[in-house]
Design an enzyme around this catalytic site. Structure first.
Site, short mmCIF file in Angstrom:
data_model
loop_
_atom_site.label_atom_id
_atom_site.label_comp_id
_atom_site.label_asym_id
_atom_site.label_seq_id
_atom_site.Cartn_x
_atom_site.Cartn_y
_atom_site.Cartn_z
N CYS A 18 0.67 -1.23 0.06
CA CYS A 18 0.00 -0.13 0.15
C CYS A 18 0.77 1.32 -0.03
CB CYS A 18 -0.85 -0.10 1.07
SG CYS A 18 -0.52 -0.55 2.85
N HIS A 74 -2.82 6.41 4.24
CA HIS A 74 -1.30 6.36 4.78
C HIS A 74 -0.91 7.99 4.07
CE1 HIS A 74 -1.49 2.26 5.85
NE2 HIS A 74 -0.72 1.92 4.69
#
Length: 344
Positions: A130, A242
């Protein structure tokens, strides 16, 4: 006639997100099947306005599946992805199991869509980590413009990257802080509530963690093996999205204005960069969005041809589920697969 799609790991965070995105994007599927472990058999999950009951992986016949979106972890993928591919489905795997296999393409469609054609070797396509996915979406247009030599990145990774257990632990610990209760630490190595942890995945012999190694190795495979990259990966008490602080050293000169221009024209990137209070994107705002947001682009005066920037993306979407579905869409758009029902 459309495609038949299986989502393996459908009851997990990413699996549920995959089902949601398939419906959102009106993926050309005649049928979508939710598949999970035996213990999750019968669990209900949503797919658009439908409710699907999860079927057990161990007993499912994949012979009529066209595309299998796999999000059940590395051990399950190691055992099952080759079996599913052998039955004629293209497996798009979200785990780390196949990413560095030379016979498996590692793909972010905005960056290296041409690599998708390599799926024929094993019938498997790998989704990157990710934190890597959002990074390379930003680096690609800048690399094309001025050629990147070196990247230094520090990540601020949400607890959803550790799955539902990670989200639950942050929730429990936060409540315990306010109620003066006991803080239990099970999923993470230290308390995550009102704290940050500079440790994601296992430590390696050189002192880096495996998460940091993944960013290095995957960026080289996806974008350019000549790029030098060092990473520090940190878990932060954020539920979704994130963030990354990125310093980039280029071979050729590139100004902030030029960087803004190429990023604004890049697929999958949105630039929100005003030098004023709130003129940037935070993880909260990126949650639920498809784009990777770039803010705070500025010159790095410590190196020749250097820039620093901030990028944020929903790790469950671009970092996992969305990227997998974009790969599936690319397979179809490039006419690399046809539905088995059509061939019958």
């Amino acid at each position: 006639m459309g495609y038949k799609v299986a989502v393996v790991g459908a009851t997990g965070n990413v699996g549920r997100e995959m089902l949601e995105i398939l419906a959102e994007r009106r993926f050309p599927a005649d049928e979508v099947v939710a598949i999970a472990s035996r213990r999750s058999q019968g669990v209900e999950v949503s797919y658009g306005d439908k409710t699907l009951k999860a079927k057990a992986l161990e007993h499912y016949d994949f012979s009529d599946i066209d595309i299998c979106l796999m999000s059940a972890g590395g051990a399950v993928s190691k055992e099952w992805s080759p079996k599913i591919a052998a039955q004629g489905a293209v497996v798009i795997d979200n785990s780390s199991q196949w990413r560095m296999d030379p016979d498996v393409p590692l793909v972010v469609p905005e960056v290296n869509a041409d690599a998708i054609a390599g799926f024929t070797k094993k019938g498997i396509i790998a989704n990157p980590n990710c934190s890597t996915a959002q990074l390379v979406v930003v680096l690609k247009p800048l690399h094309d413009k001025a050629k990147i030599k070196r990247v230094v990145v520090s990540t601020y990774q949400s607890v959803s990257g550790a799955g539902k257990d990670g989200m639950d632990e942050l929730d429990r610990q936060t409540k315990a802080v306010y109620s003066l209760g006991e803080l239990e630490t099970k999923k993470f190595t230290k308390r995550i509530a009102f704290n940050v942890i500079p440790h994601i995945d296992v430590f390696m012999d050189d002192g880096y963690t495996k998460e940091e190694w993944k960013m290095v190795a995957e960026t080289k495979k996806i974008l350019d093996p000549k790029i030098k990259l060092t990473a520090t990966c940190v878990r932060v008490p954020v539920f979704i999205s994130h963030s990354e602080a990125v310093n980039i050293e280029f071979e050729n000169e590139i100004t902030v204005d030029e960087a803004h221009e190429v990023l604004r024209n890049a697929p999958g990137v949105l630039v929100v960069d005003k030098r004023e209070n709130g003129g940037y994107v935070t993880p909260y705002e990126a949650a639920g969005e498809d784009a990777t947001y770039v803010s705070r682009v500025r010159e790095d005066p410590t190196v020749d041809h250097g820039l620093a920037l901030w990028c944020v993306s929903d790790n469950l979407r671009k970092g996992a589920a969305l990227n997998a579905i974009q790969i599936a869409e690319s397979l179809i758009n490039r006419k690399l697969i046809t539905a088995k029902q059509k061939a019958a």
